[in-house]
Design a protein around this motif. Structure first.
Motif, PDB file in Angstrom:
ATOM      1  N   SER A 268      65.443 -10.807  60.960  1.00 36.04           N
ATOM      2  CA  SER A 268      64.423 -11.790  61.349  1.00 36.04           C
ATOM      3  C   SER A 268      64.771 -12.332  62.718  1.00 36.04           C
ATOM      4  O   SER A 268      65.939 -12.621  63.006  1.00 36.04           O
ATOM      5  CB  SER A 268      64.367 -12.943  60.345  1.00 36.04           C
ATOM      6  OG  SER A 268      63.831 -12.516  59.108  1.00 36.04           O
TER       7      SER A 268
ATOM      8  N   PHE B  61      63.933 -15.262  65.621  1.00 38.15           N
ATOM      9  CA  PHE B  61      63.323 -16.528  66.032  1.00 38.15           C
ATOM     10  C   PHE B  61      63.295 -16.562  67.556  1.00 38.15           C
ATOM     11  O   PHE B  61      64.177 -15.986  68.205  1.00 38.15           O
ATOM     12  CB  PHE B  61      64.128 -17.727  65.523  1.00 38.15           C
ATOM     13  CG  PHE B  61      64.409 -17.705  64.044  1.00 38.15           C
ATOM     14  CD1 PHE B  61      63.412 -17.419  63.132  1.00 38.15           C
ATOM     15  CD2 PHE B  61      65.683 -17.985  63.562  1.00 38.15           C
ATOM     16  CE1 PHE B  61      63.662 -17.404  61.769  1.00 38.15           C
ATOM     17  CE2 PHE B  61      65.949 -17.968  62.208  1.00 38.15           C
ATOM     18  CZ  PHE B  61      64.945 -17.680  61.301  1.00 38.15           C
TER      19      PHE B  61
ATOM     20  N   LYS C 186      71.423  -9.275  55.667  1.00 40.89           N
ATOM     21  CA  LYS C 186      70.399  -9.745  56.599  1.00 40.89           C
ATOM     22  C   LYS C 186      71.021 -10.325  57.862  1.00 40.89           C
ATOM     23  O   LYS C 186      72.098 -10.942  57.815  1.00 40.89           O
ATOM     24  CB  LYS C 186      69.520 -10.807  55.932  1.00 40.89           C
ATOM     25  CG  LYS C 186      68.337 -11.282  56.791  1.00 40.89           C
ATOM     26  CD  LYS C 186      67.412 -12.190  56.006  1.00 40.89           C
ATOM     27  CE  LYS C 186      66.242 -12.689  56.853  1.00 40.89           C
ATOM     28  NZ  LYS C 186      65.331 -11.606  57.246  1.00 40.89           N
TER      29      LYS C 186
ATOM     30  N   GLN D  65      68.652 -22.904  59.678  1.00 37.57           N
ATOM     31  CA  GLN D  65      68.673 -21.691  58.870  1.00 37.57           C
ATOM     32  C   GLN D  65      69.876 -21.670  57.938  1.00 37.57           C
ATOM     33  O   GLN D  65      69.775 -21.237  56.782  1.00 37.57           O
ATOM     34  CB  GLN D  65      68.687 -20.449  59.760  1.00 37.57           C
ATOM     35  CG  GLN D  65      68.582 -19.138  58.995  1.00 37.57           C
ATOM     36  CD  GLN D  65      67.335 -19.078  58.147  1.00 37.57           C
ATOM     37  OE1 GLN D  65      66.228 -19.180  58.644  1.00 37.57           O
ATOM     38  NE2 GLN D  65      67.501 -18.907  56.833  1.00 37.57           N
TER      39      GLN D  65
ATOM     40  N   THR E 190      64.174  -9.649  51.054  1.00 40.52           N
ATOM     41  CA  THR E 190      64.032 -10.020  52.463  1.00 40.52           C
ATOM     42  C   THR E 190      64.051  -8.781  53.358  1.00 40.52           C
ATOM     43  O   THR E 190      64.598  -7.740  52.997  1.00 40.52           O
ATOM     44  CB  THR E 190      65.176 -10.954  52.904  1.00 40.52           C
ATOM     45  OG1 THR E 190      66.429 -10.262  52.760  1.00 40.52           O
ATOM     46  CG2 THR E 190      65.206 -12.226  52.078  1.00 40.52           C
ATOM     47  N   VAL E 191      63.465  -8.921  54.551  1.00 41.76           N
ATOM     48  CA  VAL E 191      63.603  -7.865  55.555  1.00 41.76           C
ATOM     49  C   VAL E 191      64.996  -7.961  56.154  1.00 41.76           C
ATOM     50  O   VAL E 191      65.593  -9.047  56.201  1.00 41.76           O
ATOM     51  CB  VAL E 191      62.531  -7.995  56.662  1.00 41.76           C
ATOM     52  CG1 VAL E 191      61.146  -7.796  56.083  1.00 41.76           C
ATOM     53  CG2 VAL E 191      62.643  -9.336  57.384  1.00 41.76           C
TER      54      VAL E 191
ATOM     55  N   ASP F 226      59.665 -14.475  63.219  1.00 40.93           N
ATOM     56  CA  ASP F 226      59.324 -15.611  62.367  1.00 40.93           C
ATOM     57  C   ASP F 226      59.388 -16.921  63.138  1.00 40.93           C
ATOM     58  O   ASP F 226      60.061 -17.023  64.176  1.00 40.93           O
ATOM     59  CB  ASP F 226      60.285 -15.702  61.172  1.00 40.93           C
ATOM     60  CG  ASP F 226      60.258 -14.440  60.315  1.00 40.93           C
ATOM     61  OD1 ASP F 226      59.183 -13.818  60.233  1.00 40.93           O
ATOM     62  OD2 ASP F 226      61.310 -14.091  59.741  1.00 40.93           O
TER      63      ASP F 226
ATOM     64  N   PHE G 230      69.888 -12.764  61.179  1.00 39.42           N
ATOM     65  CA  PHE G 230      68.945 -13.640  61.870  1.00 39.42           C
ATOM     66  C   PHE G 230      69.327 -13.668  63.346  1.00 39.42           C
ATOM     67  O   PHE G 230      70.484 -13.935  63.688  1.00 39.42           O
ATOM     68  CB  PHE G 230      68.993 -15.057  61.311  1.00 39.42           C
ATOM     69  CG  PHE G 230      68.548 -15.193  59.884  1.00 39.42           C
ATOM     70  CD1 PHE G 230      67.214 -15.400  59.566  1.00 39.42           C
ATOM     71  CD2 PHE G 230      69.470 -15.135  58.853  1.00 39.42           C
ATOM     72  CE1 PHE G 230      66.801 -15.538  58.249  1.00 39.42           C
ATOM     73  CE2 PHE G 230      69.077 -15.275  57.529  1.00 39.42           C
ATOM     74  CZ  PHE G 230      67.729 -15.477  57.222  1.00 39.42           C
TER      75      PHE G 230
ATOM     76  N   ILE H  98      61.847  -5.459  60.343  1.00 42.59           N
ATOM     77  CA  ILE H  98      62.145  -6.435  61.395  1.00 42.59           C
ATOM     78  C   ILE H  98      60.931  -7.347  61.553  1.00 42.59           C
ATOM     79  O   ILE H  98      59.812  -6.859  61.741  1.00 42.59           O
ATOM     80  CB  ILE H  98      62.476  -5.753  62.732  1.00 42.59           C
ATOM     81  CG1 ILE H  98      63.653  -4.785  62.574  1.00 42.59           C
ATOM     82  CG2 ILE H  98      62.794  -6.796  63.803  1.00 42.59           C
ATOM     83  CD1 ILE H  98      63.968  -3.996  63.817  1.00 42.59           C
ATOM     84  N   SER H  99      61.151  -8.648  61.477  1.00 42.80           N
ATOM     85  CA  SER H  99      60.034  -9.584  61.590  1.00 42.80           C
ATOM     86  C   SER H  99      60.322 -10.651  62.630  1.00 42.80           C
ATOM     87  O   SER H  99      61.478 -11.025  62.856  1.00 42.80           O
ATOM     88  CB  SER H  99      59.759 -10.256  60.233  1.00 42.80           C
ATOM     89  OG  SER H  99      60.862 -11.066  59.846  1.00 42.80           O
TER      90      SER H  99
ATOM     91  N   HIS I 236      64.518 -13.852  48.861  1.00 43.75           N
ATOM     92  CA  HIS I 236      64.040 -15.137  49.347  1.00 43.75           C
ATOM     93  C   HIS I 236      62.811 -15.511  48.536  1.00 43.75           C
ATOM     94  O   HIS I 236      61.783 -14.841  48.613  1.00 43.75           O
ATOM     95  CB  HIS I 236      63.700 -15.068  50.837  1.00 43.75           C
ATOM     96  CG  HIS I 236      63.155 -16.335  51.399  1.00 43.75           C
ATOM     97  ND1 HIS I 236      61.897 -16.420  51.970  1.00 43.75           N
ATOM     98  CD2 HIS I 236      63.679 -17.587  51.466  1.00 43.75           C
ATOM     99  CE1 HIS I 236      61.686 -17.663  52.384  1.00 43.75           C
ATOM    100  NE2 HIS I 236      62.750 -18.386  52.080  1.00 43.75           N
TER     101      HIS I 236
END
Length: 395
Positions: A40, A42, A341, A57, A36-37, A379, A343, A376-377, A31
């Protein structure tokens, strides 16, 4: 962390920690030139806020600038077919597909829905009844469908005598040659495929897929069961009323073979992989809107069903425990479908019986917030650029 909520009992699922093989042969997702992790997350406050970040996204993934897959010294942009969106129910799939369609991103749904449950099955029934009955009322009813694109005013302006002759022709073809030739003649006469494909929404492709699928099923029933026209109408009526009992061949087919985002139920996704996964409905809870609940007897393995108000606390606890375990397994299936990844959209509903404070996903996100893990984030939700429309040639 008790991943599958078995509380160390004898039935727990055991797993071993493994490391990704080195060197990495699958490549990486970048990215803006940064790796990227893997996950992610949200967060939104209400379930009806889920679709916007999902659509945004997907648009970001496909903009051709921000995300790239790099593998063996090559780099490529993402295409719609790289993306799988995992949902729990078919209505959820349809809502997301409509959201993507509004910005012209191609998407197909792969779910558990039976074609006899579709609106096209009912419209086909009206058509067959008009073939057989030939009354003005049944003909008008048959023409008021997506197949023709006609509204009530347009239907009432048609010549009744001419319509009767046209539908008499279809009835004669049906009686002489079978239902399939009669349906093909109707499709040609009314330019059904052209009308549906000219619709701005991609729903036209789904309607066509369902219509042809239903035509094959009624043709098969007519041929194998040797049904008369009246008997075939009765058979179709019964299939619609008991769609849930239909065989696997009645499952809706993919509406298009083109490169498209795949929207699929978690159940159907088992064993599949997508380069990118978006999972917006993982806040699975144990509360049931139905009066009856089912649980497995730990001693015998038998499944038991009882009314929520009549069963005791022990049975309710078994139901909640086992439902939570199944929800954790579904969450695991969803997250592990991604190659590069995943999301996740977390819904933070705090009030009412459908609150997500104790959902399967909440158990993980709460643990991650108190003990963050690399890879793991959490965002901010992406926002769709104003006026955005997907264009394959430009992206």
């Amino acid at each position: 962390f008790d991943t599958f909520a078995f509380d160390n009992n004898d039935s727990e699922i055991t797993y071993k920690k493994v490391e990704s093989p080195k060197p990495n042969t699958k490549g990486t997702l970048k990215h803006r030139n940064q790796e990227t992790v893997p996950i992610s997350i949200f967060e939104v406050d209400k379930k009806d806020q889920v679709i916007a970040p999902v659509v945004a996204q997907v648009a970001a993934l496909l903009n051709g600038k921000d995300y790239k897959i790099e593998k063996e010294k090559t780099s490529r942009k993402l295409i719609p077919g790289d993306i799988g969106i995992l949902v729990r129910t078919n209505p959820q799939a349809q809502q997301i597909k409509e959201g993507l369609s509004r910005i012209r991103i191609p998407a197909v749904t792969i779910g558990d829905a039976k074609v006899f449950d579709s609106s096209e099955a009912r419209y086909l029934l009206y058509l067959l009844e008009a073939y057989e009955n030939l009354s003005q009322g049944t003909i008008n009813k048959a023409l008021l469908s997506p197949f023709t694109g006609l509204d009530l005013k347009q239907v009432l302006e048609l010549d009744n005598d001419q319509l009767a002759e046209i539908f008499r022709k279809y009835r004669n073809i049906w009686r002489q040659s079978g239902i399939m030739p009669a349906l093909k003649t109707f499709i040609a006469d009314f330019n059904v495929q052209g009308i549906l494909l000219n619709q701005e929404s991609e729903q036209g492709e789904r309607t066509i897929a369902n219509l042809y699928h239903l035509a094959e099923l009624v043709h098969k029933a007519e041929s194998t069961k040797e049904l008369s026209p009246v008997e075939l109408i009765g058979w179709l009526h019964g299939a619609i009323n008991d769609a849930g009992a239909a065989e696997d061949e009645a499952e809706q087919r993919i509406e298009s073979d083109e490169n498209a985002v795949n929207i699929i139920t978690i159940h159907k996704s088992k064993g599949l992989q997508y380069n990118i996964v978006i999972a917006p409905y993982l806040d699975l809870i144990t509360h049931s809107p139905f009066d009856d609940i089912s649980w497995r007897n730990p001693a015998t393995g038998a499944y038991i069903t009882g009314n929520k108000k009549a069963v005791g606390n022990a049975e309710k606890n078994l139901y909640q425990e086992q439902t939570n375990q199944e929800n954790r397994r579904l969450l695991y299936v969803a997250v592990t479908r991604a190659v590069y990844k995943c999301f996740i959209v977390k819904v933070n509903t705090v009030k009412g019986p459908f609150n997500t404070k104790h959902s399967a996903l909440a158990a993980f996100t709460n643990a991650l917030k108190s003990n963050p893990k690399p890879g793991i984030s959490f965002d901010d939700c992406p926002i769709l650029p104003k006026g955005y429309f997907y264009s394959e040639s430009k992206e």
